[in-house]
Design an enzyme around this catalytic site. Structure first.
Site, PDB file in Angstrom:
ATOM      1  N   LYS B  51       0.798  -1.226   0.000  1.00 20.06           N
ATOM      2  CA  LYS B  51       0.000   0.000   0.000  1.00 20.06           C
ATOM      3  C   LYS B  51       0.834   1.282   0.000  1.00 20.06           C
ATOM      4  O   LYS B  51       0.369   2.333  -0.462  1.00 20.06           O
ATOM      5  CB  LYS B  51      -0.928   0.016   1.219  1.00 20.06           C
ATOM      6  N   SER B  76      -9.189   0.934   8.231  1.00 13.92           N
ATOM      7  CA  SER B  76      -8.764   0.307   9.484  1.00 13.92           C
ATOM      8  C   SER B  76      -7.526  -0.536   9.229  1.00 13.92           C
ATOM      9  O   SER B  76      -7.060  -1.250  10.097  1.00 13.92           O
ATOM     10  CB  SER B  76      -9.885  -0.570  10.031  1.00 13.92           C
ATOM     11  N   GLU B 202      -9.695 -13.740  -4.766  1.00 15.52           N
ATOM     12  CA  GLU B 202     -10.580 -13.137  -3.760  1.00 15.52           C
ATOM     13  C   GLU B 202     -10.933 -14.165  -2.684  1.00 15.52           C
ATOM     14  O   GLU B 202     -10.831 -15.371  -2.910  1.00 15.52           O
ATOM     15  CB  GLU B 202     -11.891 -12.675  -4.416  1.00 15.52           C
ATOM     16  N   GLY B 206     -16.454 -13.472  -0.320  1.00 15.58           N
ATOM     17  CA  GLY B 206     -16.897 -12.259  -0.997  1.00 15.58           C
ATOM     18  C   GLY B 206     -16.167 -12.040  -2.304  1.00 15.58           C
ATOM     19  O   GLY B 206     -15.048 -11.558  -2.315  1.00 15.58           O
ATOM     20  N   ASP B 208     -16.797 -10.027  -5.046  1.00 15.66           N
ATOM     21  CA  ASP B 208     -17.408  -8.912  -5.770  1.00 15.66           C
ATOM     22  C   ASP B 208     -16.755  -8.662  -7.132  1.00 15.66           C
ATOM     23  O   ASP B 208     -17.444  -8.360  -8.102  1.00 15.66           O
ATOM     24  CB  ASP B 208     -17.368  -7.626  -4.923  1.00 15.66           C
ATOM     25  N   SER B 302       1.260  -9.768  -0.367  1.00 16.90           N
ATOM     26  CA  SER B 302       0.955  -8.341  -0.393  1.00 16.90           C
ATOM     27  C   SER B 302       1.132  -7.606   0.929  1.00 16.90           C
ATOM     28  O   SER B 302       1.227  -6.379   0.933  1.00 16.90           O
ATOM     29  CB  SER B 302      -0.476  -8.140  -0.896  1.00 16.90           C
TER      30      SER B 302
END
Lengths: 316, 316
Positions: B51, B76, B202, B206, B208, B302
């Site tokens: 990130k 968070s 994923e 979930g 998506d 990651s």
């Protein structure tokens, strides 16, 4: 006597076979210490510790007849796996004498590398005598864990790589069991730059090498009671002591609590898994036992072989 | 639309500031999969996750006025720390909106990077509205976690480095939350070699992005209940979805048990600490959900931000 030429020759011998392990830095560690600290990640070495370097360098120098007759080693720890893996790669039969109560994961790993494992009762039997009996019977070569010039030269290649990556360093620090990594590292460092101060770190529970250097002769102590199972040696080797008398800047000791705290720092801040022995050099830096402020410091994280359950309980 | 040029520009922008993280291999993983697998270790990135790359690339492109007015983010997780660290380095005031029940370690880390932390009640308040309020009041810039071209370009630099180190790859695999890493990685991979298959992973709880790609439009799901707290997104972003429609080879899902098993493999065999989300790409490979046999496969670990107690309980 083993020298820098041997370390360089070992580096050529293991090139492309041992991992060239990464060197990691951490701003948290640099801020805590006021130094620039480089961590040579030998826990990311094949079989999870620097031991593979020396074992491969030793076995690769056996002649054809010696290779056929095989090798024998005794160890409950990383040396067993290092010899087993090196033997597998060189297609040499290997027998490893291990205590019956060794962790199942270590027995499985050693067998997984194709070695024959001979079990003994730790309390009743002498593993050196068992190994000697096997060696005599088969004409096999005993591979000692540290007191051997080719093991020392192989161990030294980690610090040679470290210096190639970092450029000039003021201080090099490594964990000390029987002194194989320490003496190899000192030869490597001083071959590159004789002004580097090469420090060793022993467990508080057993400072056989520190005492030996202070007295000028090899001291034998009881088996140290420490969580650093890779550093539970009773005496330096003849080969390693001779090198260390000439090259060592000094030795400091760390407590088990300091090792655990360091494992936690490596986990939380660096995302690295090390075994207790592997954390010794950094523990000495974090507990301010070696003056490092303002210096460029390279240290070896020497191994990462620790059971899941044990690691979990140590960091929790 | 964001493209390979932006990824390369991001790489120049973060050079010397983000870590060039190591790429690790494991014979155990290669034997289990029949592939040659390269692990890009973004858990060893600054603040412990990829990130930082996107956050820095975003903040570095603010103009003088925007810098003075500061930035706001809500998260968070790792995005909070990525923005806080990038802001600290660029001397930009940062406000991070975080839930009151966020882990103490993450609150402390975010504050440790000098950010102001605004707490909210997860069950009662809308964090986006709080952030928008702060942004409006101060003229500050909101930094979204993934739906932003400069965040995407920054995230793509990890795979660019991976390819520089490994040479040609057949397959690249990354974890998928909102698709920032996935779309950036796809742009990077296809900029180097358009034939690389770029897969995303994923959580089973979930999918998506998988659903969205199947339907050809962005689908919104409930918050997925998974241990992969970095992948609990409800929908792909507009920017990321547009890239993925063009570049994604496909998406597979992994269960929490598969994530835990993969964390254990990474701990035992590779001596690496990853958080549950960070293990997703390798979990898909180890559970044979993506056909990799005989291929050269690069994947991104990651992140590694997981509390000591939680990690201990997951691996024990």
């Amino acid at each position: 006597m083993v020298d820098f030429t041997d370390v360089r020759a070992a580096a050529s011998r293991i090139a492309g076979i041992a991992h060239r392990t990464p060197v990691v830095t951490s701003r948290t560690i640099d801020e805590r210490t006021g130094a620039t600290v480089f961590l040579k990640c030998e826990q990311l070495q094949r079989m999870g510790a620097f031991k593979f370097r020396g074992a491969y360098n030793r076995l690769a120098q056996l002649d054809a007849g010696e290779r056929r007759a095989g090798v024998v080693a005794y160890s409950s720890g990383n040396h067993a796996q290092g010899v087993a893996l090196a033997a597998q790669l060189l297609e040499i039969p290997a027998t490893i004498v291990m205590p019956r109560d060794a962790p199942a994961s270590k027995l499985a790993a050693t067998r997984g590398y194709g070695a024959e494992v001979v079990l003994y009762e730790r309390s009743e039997e002498n593993r050196a005598l068992i190994a000697q009996g096997i060696a005599k019977e088969r004409g096999a070569t005993i591979v000692p864990p540290y007191d051997d010039e080719r093991i020392v030269a192989g161990a030294g290649t980690a610090v040679l790589e470290l210096l190639e990556e970092t450029g000039s360093l003021d201080i090099v620090i490594v964990p000390v069991g029987g002194g194989g990594l320490f003496s190899g590292s000192a030869l490597a460092a001083h071959g590159v730059d004789p002004t580097i101060a090469v420090w060793g770190v022993e467990p508080e529970a057993g400072n056989d090498v520190q005492q030996s250097l202070a007295r000028g002769e090899r001291v034998v102590i009881d088996v140290p009671q420490t969580i650093a199972d890779g550093l539970q040696t009773q005496s330096p080797g003849e080969v390693t002591f001779a090198v260390l008398r000439e090259h060592a800047a000094g030795i400091v000791t760390v407590s088990d609590d300091e090792l655990i705290e360091t494992m936690r720092v490596l986990f939380e801040r660096c995302k690295l898994v090390v075994e207790p022995s592997g954390a010794a050099a950094l523990a000495a830096v974090l507990s301010a036992k070696i003056p490092v402020a303002g210096k460029r410091v390279g240290l070896v994280l020497s191994g990462g072989n620790v059971d899941r359950a044990r690691f979990a309980s140590l960091i929790a």
